[in-house]
Design a protein around this motif. Structure first.
Motif, short mmCIF file in Angstrom:
data_model
loop_
_atom_site.label_atom_id
_atom_site.label_comp_id
_atom_site.label_asym_id
_atom_site.label_seq_id
_atom_site.Cartn_x
_atom_site.Cartn_y
_atom_site.Cartn_z
N VAL A 4 0.83 -1.20 0.00
CA VAL A 4 0.00 0.00 0.00
C VAL A 4 0.87 1.26 0.00
CG1 VAL A 4 -1.66 1.35 1.37
CG2 VAL A 4 -1.99 -1.12 1.06
N MET A 5 1.95 1.24 0.76
CA MET A 5 2.83 2.40 0.79
C MET A 5 3.49 2.65 -0.57
SD MET A 5 4.65 2.46 4.56
CE MET A 5 5.03 0.71 4.73
N ALA A 6 3.71 1.58 -1.33
CA ALA A 6 4.32 1.72 -2.64
C ALA A 6 3.31 2.12 -3.71
CB ALA A 6 5.00 0.41 -3.05
N ASP A 7 2.02 1.79 -3.49
CA ASP A 7 1.00 2.02 -4.52
C ASP A 7 -0.37 2.16 -3.86
OD1 ASP A 7 -0.53 2.13 -6.83
OD2 ASP A 7 -0.36 -0.02 -7.26
N GLU A 8 -0.63 3.33 -3.29
CA GLU A 8 -1.85 3.52 -2.50
C GLU A 8 -3.11 3.32 -3.32
OE1 GLU A 8 -4.02 6.96 0.26
OE2 GLU A 8 -2.16 7.41 -0.80
N LYS A 9 -3.15 3.80 -4.56
CA LYS A 9 -4.39 3.82 -5.34
C LYS A 9 -4.50 2.69 -6.36
CE LYS A 9 -5.84 7.58 -3.30
NZ LYS A 9 -6.00 8.89 -3.96
N GLU A 10 -3.67 1.66 -6.22
CA GLU A 10 -3.74 0.47 -7.08
C GLU A 10 -3.53 0.81 -8.55
OE1 GLU A 10 -6.53 -3.52 -7.65
OE2 GLU A 10 -7.06 -2.04 -6.13
N SER A 11 -2.52 1.64 -8.83
CA SER A 11 -2.20 1.97 -10.21
C SER A 11 -1.15 1.04 -10.80
CB SER A 11 -1.71 3.43 -10.31
OG SER A 11 -0.58 3.62 -9.46
N GLY A 12 -0.50 0.24 -9.96
CA GLY A 12 0.54 -0.65 -10.45
C GLY A 12 0.73 -1.84 -9.55
N LEU A 13 1.72 -1.76 -8.65
CA LEU A 13 2.12 -2.90 -7.83
C LEU A 13 0.98 -3.49 -7.00
CD1 LEU A 13 4.46 -4.69 -6.69
CD2 LEU A 13 4.79 -2.93 -4.93
N ARG A 14 0.09 -2.64 -6.49
CA ARG A 14 -0.96 -3.13 -5.59
C ARG A 14 -1.88 -4.15 -6.27
NH1 ARG A 14 -4.50 0.60 -1.33
NH2 ARG A 14 -5.75 -1.10 -0.48
N GLN A 15 -1.86 -4.18 -7.59
CA GLN A 15 -2.68 -5.15 -8.31
C GLN A 15 -2.33 -6.59 -7.94
OE1 GLN A 15 -3.46 -4.22 -12.64
NE2 GLN A 15 -1.92 -2.65 -12.23
N ILE A 16 -1.10 -6.82 -7.47
CA ILE A 16 -0.72 -8.21 -7.16
C ILE A 16 -1.56 -8.77 -6.02
CG2 ILE A 16 1.64 -7.86 -7.99
CD1 ILE A 16 2.56 -7.88 -5.05
N LEU A 17 -2.16 -7.89 -5.20
CA LEU A 17 -3.02 -8.35 -4.11
C LEU A 17 -4.32 -8.97 -4.64
CD1 LEU A 17 -2.58 -5.33 -1.66
CD2 LEU A 17 -1.55 -7.60 -1.45
N ASN A 18 -4.56 -8.84 -5.94
CA ASN A 18 -5.75 -9.43 -6.55
C ASN A 18 -5.54 -10.89 -6.97
OD1 ASN A 18 -7.39 -7.10 -6.38
ND2 ASN A 18 -6.44 -6.25 -8.21
N PHE A 19 -4.41 -11.46 -6.60
CA PHE A 19 -4.17 -12.87 -6.92
C PHE A 19 -5.35 -13.73 -6.45
CE2 PHE A 19 -2.09 -16.98 -5.45
CZ PHE A 19 -2.04 -17.53 -6.72
N GLY A 20 -5.97 -14.43 -7.38
CA GLY A 20 -7.12 -15.28 -7.06
C GLY A 20 -8.45 -14.56 -7.06
N HIS A 21 -8.43 -13.23 -7.10
CA HIS A 21 -9.67 -12.47 -6.93
C HIS A 21 -10.46 -12.26 -8.22
CE1 HIS A 21 -8.09 -11.85 -2.97
NE2 HIS A 21 -9.12 -11.11 -2.61
N THR A 22 -9.77 -12.20 -9.35
CA THR A 22 -10.50 -12.00 -10.61
C THR A 22 -11.48 -13.15 -10.84
OG1 THR A 22 -8.65 -10.77 -11.56
CG2 THR A 22 -10.28 -11.66 -13.09
N PHE A 23 -11.00 -14.38 -10.70
CA PHE A 23 -11.90 -15.54 -10.77
C PHE A 23 -12.77 -15.59 -9.51
CE2 PHE A 23 -9.32 -18.58 -13.74
CZ PHE A 23 -9.41 -17.64 -14.75
N GLY A 24 -12.17 -15.31 -8.36
CA GLY A 24 -12.88 -15.46 -7.09
C GLY A 24 -14.12 -14.60 -6.99
N HIS A 25 -14.03 -13.34 -7.38
CA HIS A 25 -15.21 -12.46 -7.31
C HIS A 25 -16.33 -12.98 -8.20
CE1 HIS A 25 -13.15 -8.55 -5.69
NE2 HIS A 25 -13.36 -9.44 -4.76
N ALA A 26 -15.98 -13.45 -9.41
CA ALA A 26 -17.00 -13.97 -10.33
C ALA A 26 -17.65 -15.24 -9.77
CB ALA A 26 -16.38 -14.24 -11.70
N ILE A 27 -16.84 -16.09 -9.14
CA ILE A 27 -17.37 -17.31 -8.53
C ILE A 27 -18.26 -16.97 -7.34
CG2 ILE A 27 -16.71 -19.41 -7.26
CD1 ILE A 27 -14.05 -19.30 -8.96
N GLU A 28 -17.80 -16.05 -6.51
CA GLU A 28 -18.57 -15.66 -5.33
C GLU A 28 -19.94 -15.11 -5.72
OE1 GLU A 28 -18.14 -12.67 -1.43
OE2 GLU A 28 -16.60 -12.70 -2.99
N ALA A 29 -19.95 -14.23 -6.73
CA ALA A 29 -21.22 -13.65 -7.16
C ALA A 29 -22.14 -14.71 -7.76
CB ALA A 29 -20.96 -12.54 -8.19
#
Length: 362
Positions: A231-256
């Motif tokens: 978060v300190m390196a990329d507060e607004k998810e413009s670059g590095l913070r995207q790695i925290l989405n590992f598993g989430h692109t599929f996960g959100h669609a499955i959850e919904a």
């Protein structure tokens, strides 16, 4: 011993406190950060309020705060514009002004909702997180993301709004059901997979559900330290913070698509395994890494597969996700443990990618 992790951002610094038994210090810690605040909106849900709200209210009252408790119905449905609007009306009716504060007491849903209300009511009130679930303690309470859902998908309306402090007491995990303790652990596995081999070695000590509680403080500290760094390196998810989405692109669609049958962490578990299997089959993730993930998730009973993957609605939900950038989605995969990478993929190519690298293997 009280541990403090500092989040330092261009516009704001704030601490994350972690300690077993921290609940006895809430009044002192909140007053430390809110010297001028008098009115406090304590927002919780119908699961957490009976367990902790009165303890927290007494602590805050003893510290000189005027406390108003607002309880929403537990569950993802509380993360809505309708519930946020009802809370605005309550705050107005109770005479809240811009000098007031909002405290989120609960899991990720309460944190997202209360943070959204704090960030938007009268253009922003002071805000503190007291997360009581493992999912919230290791992930959603840190980093300043707030959001409510729309019928089209999760977290489609929200803000980046950093709290003044995050207060984490691992002792609250003893009142979680086993299912929701385990779903939070899925996010710990995600953090370890993208963070480092040292963190992964820590989670390898967790081979049963009781071991999550046994190692909770260390797991929370490692997760929070890593997420704070990102978060300190990329507060607004413009670059590095995207790695925290590992598993989430599929996960959100499955959850919904599961319509409430899967908790967030359960869907993320499935998302991590299916995504990693795709990239392992494609030759971009080393052989055997999917099996490593499966072993760690199976040890505590997390699900690994879903028949929703590959259905038309699965791809439609990904297309409507906020991570869709001009018809492309950035897939986060692993070159190795601790080495996440971004793979941009056109949404039109996603069905073939999944079919070729995942579905044909079944």
């Amino acid at each position: 011993m009280l541990q403090e992790i500092e989040v330092k951002l261009p516009q704001k610094n704030y601490p994350i406190y972690i300690e077993n038994g921290l609940f006895t210090q809430i009044g002192t810690l909140v007053r430390k950060h809110w010297a001028k605040v008098q009115q406090v909106a304590l927002i919780s849900d119908s699961n957490v309020t009976p367990l902790y709200a009165e303890k927290v209210r007494i602590q805050l009252a003893n510290a000189g705060f005027q406390v108003y408790l607002y309880t929403v119905t537990a569950g993802e449905a509380a993360k809505s514009l309708g519930v946020a609007s009802l809370l605005y009306d309550e705050l107005l009716g109770d005479g809240f002004t811009r000098g007031a504060g909002v405290i989120a007491l609960g899991g990720g849903v309460v944190g997202d909702l209360a943070g959204f209300v704090a960030s938007t009511f009268m253009r922003g009130l002071a805000f503190i997180q007291i997360p009581t679930s493992l999912l919230a303690q290791v992930d959603s309470s840190v980093g300043g993301k707030t959001a409510v859902d729309l019928p089209a998908g999760k977290n489609l309306v929200g803000t980046f709004y950093q709290p003044d402090a995050v207060l984490i007491d691992p002792a609250t995990l003893t009142t979680l059901s086993q299912r929701y303790l385990v779903e939070g652990y899925a996010e710990v596995v995600k953090m370890a997979a993208i963070a480092s081999t040292n963190f992964w070695q820590l989670i390898e000590q967790v081979q049963s559900v009781p071991a999550i509680i046994e190692h909770a403080e260390a797991l929370i500290k490692a997760s929070v330290t890593f997420k704070a760094k990102i978060v300190m390196a990329d507060e607004k998810e413009s670059g590095l913070r995207q790695i925290l989405n590992f598993g989430h692109t599929f996960g959100h669609a499955i959850e919904a698509g599961a319509n409430g049958a899967l908790a967030h962490g359960e869907a993320v578990s499935i998302g991590m395994v299916s995504l990693t299997q795709c990239f392992e089959h494609a030759g971009l993730t080393p052989a055997g890494l999917t099996a490593k993930l499966r072993h760690q998730l199976t040890a505590v009973g997390l699900p690994l597969t879903s028949d929703l993957i590959g259905q038309a609605d699965f791809y439609n939900r990904i297309a409507k996700d906020k991570k869709n950038h001009n018809g492309r989605v950035n897939m986060i995969y692993l070159k190795a443990i601790g080495q996440p990478a971004i793979y941009p993929l056109a949404l039109t190519d996603l069905p073939d990618f999944v079919s070729q690298h995942l579905l044909e293997e079944k």
